[in-house]
Design a protein around this motif. Structure first.
Motif, PDB file in Angstrom:
ATOM      1  N   SER A 118      54.370  23.918  63.036  1.00 22.26           N
ATOM      2  CA  SER A 118      53.578  24.885  63.805  1.00 22.26           C
ATOM      3  C   SER A 118      53.448  26.229  63.080  1.00 22.26           C
ATOM      4  O   SER A 118      52.604  27.039  63.436  1.00 22.26           O
ATOM      5  N   ASP A 119      54.254  26.428  62.041  1.00 21.94           N
ATOM      6  CA  ASP A 119      54.222  27.687  61.301  1.00 21.94           C
ATOM      7  C   ASP A 119      53.045  27.677  60.329  1.00 21.94           C
ATOM      8  O   ASP A 119      52.926  26.799  59.474  1.00 21.94           O
ATOM      9  N   ASP A 120      52.163  28.680  60.465  1.00 21.22           N
ATOM     10  CA  ASP A 120      50.959  28.738  59.625  1.00 21.22           C
ATOM     11  C   ASP A 120      51.284  28.875  58.143  1.00 21.22           C
ATOM     12  O   ASP A 120      50.619  28.256  57.299  1.00 21.22           O
ATOM     13  N   ASP A 121      52.293  29.693  57.793  1.00 19.44           N
ATOM     14  CA  ASP A 121      52.666  29.858  56.386  1.00 19.44           C
ATOM     15  C   ASP A 121      53.192  28.544  55.799  1.00 19.44           C
ATOM     16  O   ASP A 121      52.829  28.169  54.674  1.00 19.44           O
ATOM     17  N   ASP A 122      54.053  27.854  56.561  1.00 20.23           N
ATOM     18  CA  ASP A 122      54.576  26.567  56.094  1.00 20.23           C
ATOM     19  C   ASP A 122      53.456  25.542  55.952  1.00 20.23           C
ATOM     20  O   ASP A 122      53.399  24.789  54.980  1.00 20.23           O
ATOM     21  N   ARG A 123      52.547  25.521  56.916  1.00 21.40           N
ATOM     22  CA  ARG A 123      51.432  24.577  56.869  1.00 21.40           C
ATOM     23  C   ARG A 123      50.567  24.836  55.636  1.00 21.40           C
ATOM     24  O   ARG A 123      50.182  23.898  54.934  1.00 21.40           O
ATOM     25  N   SER A 124      50.313  26.097  55.331  1.00 17.42           N
ATOM     26  CA  SER A 124      49.519  26.442  54.150  1.00 17.42           C
ATOM     27  C   SER A 124      50.224  26.020  52.860  1.00 17.42           C
ATOM     28  O   SER A 124      49.601  25.460  51.947  1.00 17.42           O
ATOM     29  N   THR A 125      51.528  26.271  52.795  1.00 15.66           N
ATOM     30  CA  THR A 125      52.297  25.892  51.601  1.00 15.66           C
ATOM     31  C   THR A 125      52.318  24.374  51.425  1.00 15.66           C
ATOM     32  O   THR A 125      52.114  23.862  50.317  1.00 15.66           O
ATOM     33  N   LEU A 126      52.559  23.655  52.511  1.00 12.29           N
ATOM     34  CA  LEU A 126      52.590  22.197  52.435  1.00 12.29           C
ATOM     35  C   LEU A 126      51.231  21.630  52.012  1.00 12.29           C
ATOM     36  O   LEU A 126      51.161  20.677  51.224  1.00 12.29           O
ATOM     37  N   ARG A 127      50.152  22.215  52.509  1.00 17.63           N
ATOM     38  CA  ARG A 127      48.803  21.776  52.137  1.00 17.63           C
ATOM     39  C   ARG A 127      48.565  21.999  50.648  1.00 17.63           C
ATOM     40  O   ARG A 127      48.023  21.138  49.952  1.00 17.63           O
ATOM     41  N   ARG A 128      48.997  23.166  50.147  1.00 17.02           N
ATOM     42  CA  ARG A 128      48.827  23.464  48.718  1.00 17.02           C
ATOM     43  C   ARG A 128      49.642  22.503  47.857  1.00 17.02           C
ATOM     44  O   ARG A 128      49.159  22.014  46.841  1.00 17.02           O
ATOM     45  N   VAL A 129      50.903  22.250  48.237  1.00 16.90           N
ATOM     46  CA  VAL A 129      51.741  21.333  47.454  1.00 16.90           C
ATOM     47  C   VAL A 129      51.104  19.943  47.407  1.00 16.90           C
ATOM     48  O   VAL A 129      51.018  19.324  46.342  1.00 16.90           O
ATOM     49  N   ALA A 130      50.641  19.440  48.548  1.00 16.90           N
ATOM     50  CA  ALA A 130      49.981  18.133  48.572  1.00 16.90           C
ATOM     51  C   ALA A 130      48.747  18.136  47.683  1.00 16.90           C
ATOM     52  O   ALA A 130      48.498  17.183  46.940  1.00 16.90           O
ATOM     53  N   GLY A 131      48.001  19.221  47.719  1.00 14.81           N
ATOM     54  CA  GLY A 131      46.808  19.346  46.875  1.00 14.81           C
ATOM     55  C   GLY A 131      47.143  19.387  45.397  1.00 14.81           C
ATOM     56  O   GLY A 131      46.472  18.753  44.574  1.00 14.81           O
ATOM     57  N   TYR A 132      48.197  20.138  45.033  1.00 16.40           N
ATOM     58  CA  TYR A 132      48.622  20.201  43.628  1.00 16.40           C
ATOM     59  C   TYR A 132      49.058  18.818  43.136  1.00 16.40           C
ATOM     60  O   TYR A 132      48.699  18.396  42.040  1.00 16.40           O
ATOM     61  N   LEU A 133      49.864  18.135  43.956  1.00 11.61           N
ATOM     62  CA  LEU A 133      50.326  16.802  43.560  1.00 11.61           C
ATOM     63  C   LEU A 133      49.153  15.829  43.412  1.00 11.61           C
ATOM     64  O   LEU A 133      49.109  15.032  42.472  1.00 11.61           O
ATOM     65  N   ALA A 134      48.201  15.908  44.335  1.00  8.73           N
ATOM     66  CA  ALA A 134      47.046  15.015  44.282  1.00  8.73           C
ATOM     67  C   ALA A 134      46.171  15.294  43.060  1.00  8.73           C
ATOM     68  O   ALA A 134      45.518  14.380  42.533  1.00  8.73           O
ATOM     69  N   ALA A 135      46.169  16.529  42.577  1.00 12.37           N
ATOM     70  CA  ALA A 135      45.332  16.900  41.435  1.00 12.37           C
ATOM     71  C   ALA A 135      45.936  16.469  40.095  1.00 12.37           C
ATOM     72  O   ALA A 135      45.216  16.345  39.105  1.00 12.37           O
ATOM     73  N   LEU A 136      47.249  16.242  40.070  1.00 12.81           N
ATOM     74  CA  LEU A 136      47.913  15.844  38.824  1.00 12.81           C
ATOM     75  C   LEU A 136      47.708  14.351  38.557  1.00 12.81           C
ATOM     76  O   LEU A 136      47.567  13.572  39.495  1.00 12.81           O
ATOM     77  N   PRO A 137      47.743  13.955  37.281  1.00 13.61           N
ATOM     78  CA  PRO A 137      47.704  12.519  36.985  1.00 13.61           C
ATOM     79  C   PRO A 137      48.903  11.811  37.621  1.00 13.61           C
ATOM     80  O   PRO A 137      50.031  12.301  37.556  1.00 13.61           O
ATOM     81  N   ARG A 138      48.646  10.660  38.246  1.00 14.65           N
ATOM     82  CA  ARG A 138      49.699   9.939  38.974  1.00 14.65           C
ATOM     83  C   ARG A 138      50.885   9.565  38.089  1.00 14.65           C
ATOM     84  O   ARG A 138      52.022   9.604  38.529  1.00 14.65           O
ATOM     85  N   ASP A 139      50.629   9.217  36.827  1.00 16.78           N
ATOM     86  CA  ASP A 139      51.737   8.798  35.969  1.00 16.78           C
ATOM     87  C   ASP A 139      52.686   9.948  35.666  1.00 16.78           C
ATOM     88  O   ASP A 139      53.901   9.752  35.556  1.00 16.78           O
ATOM     89  N   ILE A 140      52.175  11.167  35.590  1.00 18.59           N
ATOM     90  CA  ILE A 140      53.038  12.328  35.351  1.00 18.59           C
ATOM     91  C   ILE A 140      53.930  12.585  36.566  1.00 18.59           C
ATOM     92  O   ILE A 140      55.136  12.781  36.444  1.00 18.59           O
ATOM     93  N   VAL A 141      53.326  12.560  37.749  1.00 16.82           N
ATOM     94  CA  VAL A 141      54.102  12.776  38.973  1.00 16.82           C
ATOM     95  C   VAL A 141      55.137  11.657  39.127  1.00 16.82           C
ATOM     96  O   VAL A 141      56.284  11.909  39.507  1.00 16.82           O
ATOM     97  N   ALA A 142      54.752  10.417  38.797  1.00 21.31           N
ATOM     98  CA  ALA A 142      55.686   9.294  38.905  1.00 21.31           C
ATOM     99  C   ALA A 142      56.873   9.483  37.962  1.00 21.31           C
ATOM    100  O   ALA A 142      58.016   9.205  38.333  1.00 21.31           O
ATOM    101  N   GLU A 143      56.634   9.967  36.753  1.00 24.72           N
ATOM    102  CA  GLU A 143      57.724  10.207  35.806  1.00 24.72           C
ATOM    103  C   GLU A 143      58.658  11.298  36.314  1.00 24.72           C
ATOM    104  O   GLU A 143      59.877  11.188  36.204  1.00 24.72           O
ATOM    105  N   VAL A 144      58.090  12.356  36.887  1.00 25.28           N
ATOM    106  CA  VAL A 144      58.912  13.442  37.441  1.00 25.28           C
ATOM    107  C   VAL A 144      59.749  12.902  38.599  1.00 25.28           C
ATOM    108  O   VAL A 144      60.952  13.191  38.682  1.00 25.28           O
TER     109      VAL A 144
END
Length: 150
Positions: A118-144
């Protein structure tokens, strides 16, 4: 156009993949695949025993399956005692997770967390993190992910 110029008939979708899927079904049902199952594989792949033998040979050479052979028959072919579904075969038929699956689940977990907070700041941060992860190549995220877990 001569026969030499004609495209070679596809064997993967017509014969090999249906045999691989049947191997996976039989392995899931009984834990192993035995020679008696050749008839069922031939029905599924719409081929004969020789076609199943050829498919098993190609699948083994390509490291989708492992074949345990017995004595050689009079016709020079070895008796197939069992077939083991290898990692590549499991991934191909979808019963083993792909490298992308854990990454997709991580991204979805961040999106679910965003939806559930319900926290707007947390929701914004979580949305950005999901967006950053989605923008990266899957194999790089998988290795991390793999290095973080191990």
């Amino acid at each position: 156009m001569s026969d030499d110029d004609m495209p070679i008939e596809d064997q993967w979708y017509r014969r090999d993949l249906p045999v691989l899927r049947e191997v996976a079904r039989q392995a899931a049902a009984s834990g192993e695949v035995i020679n008696a199952a050749t008839f069922r594989m031939a029905q599924v792949a719409d081929t004969d025993a020789a076609g199943v033998d050829a498919a098993l040979r190609w699948l083994e050479e390509s490291r989708y399956i492992g074949v345990r052979r017995g004595p050689t028959r009079a016709n020079g072919q070895a008796t197939v005692w069992g077939v083991d579904l290898l990692e590549r075969g499991r991934r191909t038929v979808g019963i083993w997770p792909s490298q992308q699956e854990p990454v997709d689940r991580l991204i979805e977990a961040f999106r679910q967390a965003e939806a559930n907070t319900s926290d707007d700041d947390d929701r914004s941060t979580l949305r950005r993190v999901a967006g950053y992860l989605a923008a990266l190549p899957r194999d790089i995220v998988a290795e991390v992910l793999a290095s973080a877990v191990t």
